[in-house]
Design an enzyme around this catalytic site. Structure first.
Site, PDB file in Angstrom:
ATOM      1  N   SER A 239      20.529  92.697  43.090  1.00 34.45           N
ATOM      2  CA  SER A 239      20.840  91.682  44.091  1.00 34.45           C
ATOM      3  C   SER A 239      20.791  92.319  45.472  1.00 34.45           C
ATOM      4  O   SER A 239      20.643  93.535  45.598  1.00 34.45           O
ATOM      5  CB  SER A 239      22.234  91.114  43.848  1.00 34.45           C
ATOM      6  OG  SER A 239      23.197  92.075  44.242  1.00 34.45           O
ATOM      7  N   LYS A 240      20.938  91.474  46.476  1.00 37.23           N
ATOM      8  CA  LYS A 240      20.884  91.963  47.854  1.00 37.23           C
ATOM      9  C   LYS A 240      21.921  93.044  48.091  1.00 37.23           C
ATOM     10  O   LYS A 240      21.735  93.938  48.907  1.00 37.23           O
ATOM     11  CB  LYS A 240      21.147  90.808  48.823  1.00 37.23           C
ATOM     12  CG  LYS A 240      19.902  90.048  49.156  1.00 37.23           C
ATOM     13  CD  LYS A 240      20.181  89.081  50.286  1.00 37.23           C
ATOM     14  CE  LYS A 240      19.187  87.939  50.257  1.00 37.23           C
ATOM     15  NZ  LYS A 240      19.655  86.779  50.983  1.00 37.23           N
ATOM     16  N   ARG A 241      23.025  92.930  47.405  1.00 31.26           N
ATOM     17  CA  ARG A 241      24.106  93.898  47.619  1.00 31.26           C
ATOM     18  C   ARG A 241      23.729  95.314  47.177  1.00 31.26           C
ATOM     19  O   ARG A 241      24.351  96.282  47.584  1.00 31.26           O
ATOM     20  CB  ARG A 241      25.364  93.449  46.880  1.00 31.26           C
ATOM     21  CG  ARG A 241      26.358  92.784  47.806  1.00 31.26           C
ATOM     22  CD  ARG A 241      27.576  92.327  47.058  1.00 31.26           C
ATOM     23  NE  ARG A 241      27.231  91.244  46.130  1.00 31.26           N
ATOM     24  CZ  ARG A 241      27.674  91.163  44.898  1.00 31.26           C
ATOM     25  NH1 ARG A 241      28.481  92.085  44.430  1.00 31.26           N
ATOM     26  NH2 ARG A 241      27.326  90.161  44.123  1.00 31.26           N
TER      27      ARG A 241
END
Ligand code: GLU
Length: 463
Positions: A239-241
């Site tokens: 994910s973006k995280r």
């Protein structure tokens, strides 16, 4: 001839998962002397943007991935899709469905209540009567009601789907005439001559529907390869995280195209235990049959390691050009070579390298408090002064010349090397860390070194 494609939906930036399948497709086409084509799947007018298309093209340009021929835009192909919809209607392989929204909702709710799979019930499949008024029909394709749909996948092996479990007569054209996703993908892949489809395995469940379309039109299937997802170190979908997933953000962070592509090719594909692949080697060795069956794990350390490798192996001439992109212009610095040679041994990214260079070339404005405390405890001023005097009297040029002068001070004053090294480092950079101080001094030269020492002493005296 092998023809592969990349078919992004321009709903945002190009993310690394997409780039990886694009790279695989590109490599496979190149290896076979085939073609790699680009199709922009921009049918979802509400979510697509021209900006996103441009972002994808920009990322391709940065990475040097060239596609063959013109780009195909699905938004320009309505007439083509309409032609095949008409053909299927004429052949009785598709039909108009007049079910109202309310009826569909009711059907779905009943199925859910009965804990059944929600699907269309075939009401208009063989309808011969007079259609209800006031309803613009959708077009549904006649999908097999039973039996299996076999996806012969180059990564997953043969994956069997039971028609009754996953299919219904799905919509191929909405009431406004717009053709739907799985329909246009199959049409375009066929018309564009694509015979090897390499894509993420999140598309595996779409494949039986696309096969229904191919079968209805009597077309040969392409070979499919569904590539497992990229996971983070916790084993979850990336994910973006987990870091930047926008390809261009990697450029901003100072990664080189070579490192990023090398990193991506190893996410889900391997060739023995080889880690470093030039573009030529990737093209020579890549084969989708070696794509791993399980998800791959994203590792920033690995990417950094590869990037450091490529930076180290980039000529200073090219580094100078690349560093301009990170706000550093090294035009006529006479010690450029020494500087770049020293820094490319330690920089993980081009951005970090540019920052290191700037730190070295600029006289410190301030001094890190902790570093001062640590380096200036004891009596560094006489030591720095003694070194300053050696500099003034000498003609040092090379790092080794500076090192020899430091050695002289160390032996004459009978002190450990750290006693001169630490305060000198703080005087030169304003903080701890950084490359060898003899390199720094050789780069900035004798005058600037003396100036920085004097400045640090003056500052220290004011503390
Ligand atoms: N447009 C799809 C996507 O961006 C890919 C379609 C395909 O590869 O078949 O996810």
């Amino acid at each position: 001839m092998v023809v592969t494609r990349f078919a992004p939906s321009p709903t945002g930036y190009l993310h690394i998962g997409g780039l990886r399948t694009a790279l695989f497709s590109y490599l496979w086409a190149k290896k076979n002397g085939g073609k790699f084509v680009l199709r922009i799947e921009d049918t979802d007018k509400a979510r697509n943007s021209e900006e996103a298309t441009q972002a994808i093209l920009k990322a391709f340009e940065w990475l040097g991935l060239e596609h063959d021929g013109e780009i195909t835009y699905q938004s320009q192909r309505d007439a083509i899709y309409a032609k095949y919809i008409k053909q299927l209607l004429d052949e009785g392989k598709a039909y108009k469905c007049y079910m109202s929204k309310e009826e569909l909702t009711e059907l779905r709710e009943t199925q859910m209540l009965n804990k059944e799979r929600t699907k269309y019930n075939g009401k208009y499949r063989d309808f011969k009567g007079i259609p209800p008024e006031g309803i613009e029909p959708v077009i549904r394709i006649k999908a097999p009601l039973s039996g299996e749909i076999l996806v012969k996948d180059g990564v997953k092996g043969a994956v069997s789907f039971q028609a009754q479990d996953i299919l219904d007569d799905f919509v191929i054209a909405r009431a406004d005439g717009a053709a739907t996703y799985n329909f246009v993908v199959a049409i375009d892949d066929h018309l564009m001559g694509i015979n090897e489809v390499i894509r993420g395995d999140d598309h595996l469940s779409n494949t039986p529907k696309q096969i229904v379309v191919y079968d209805a039109l009597g077309w040969d299937l392409p070979k499919f390869y569904h590539v497992p997802m990229i996971h983070n170190s916790a084993g979850k979908k990336l994910s973006k995280r987990d870091g930047a997933t926008d390809v261009m953000a990697y450029k901003e962070m100072g990664y080189t195209p070579e490192a990023l592509l090398n990193f991506l090719v190893r996410l889900g594909w391997s060739h023995g235990d080889q880690e470093i692949f030039s573009m030529e080697e990737m093209q020579e060795l890549f084969n989708p049959k070696d794509i791993n069956k399980s998800a791959s794990i994203y590792s920033t350390d690995k990417l950094d390691w590869l990037n450091a490798h490529y930076i180290k192996n980039t000529s200073n001439e090219i580094l100078v050009e690349l560093l301009v992109g990170y706000g550093l212009t090294l035009t006529s610095h006479d010690k450029k070579e020494v500087l770049l040679d020293a820094l490319k041994e330690r920089a993980k990214t081009l951005k970090e390298m540019a920052e290191l260079v700037k730190e070295i070339l600029v006289t410190p404005e301030s001094y890190d408090e902790k570093a001062v405390k640590k380096a200036f405890k004891g009596k560094p001023i006489p030591i720095l002064n003694a070194f300053g005097a050696k500099l003034a009297a000498g003609e040092p040029h090379l790092p080794s010349d500076y090192h020899a002068l430091m050695e002289e001070v160390v032996s004459e004053m009978k002190i450990g090397f750290g006693k001169i090294g630490m305060p000198l480092r703080v005087a030169l950079l304003g903080k701890m860390g950084g490359p060898n101080i003899d390199v720094i001094m050789a780069v900035i030269g004798k005058e600037e070194t003396m100036l920085r020492i004097a400045k640090a002493i003056a500052t220290k005296e004011n503390l």
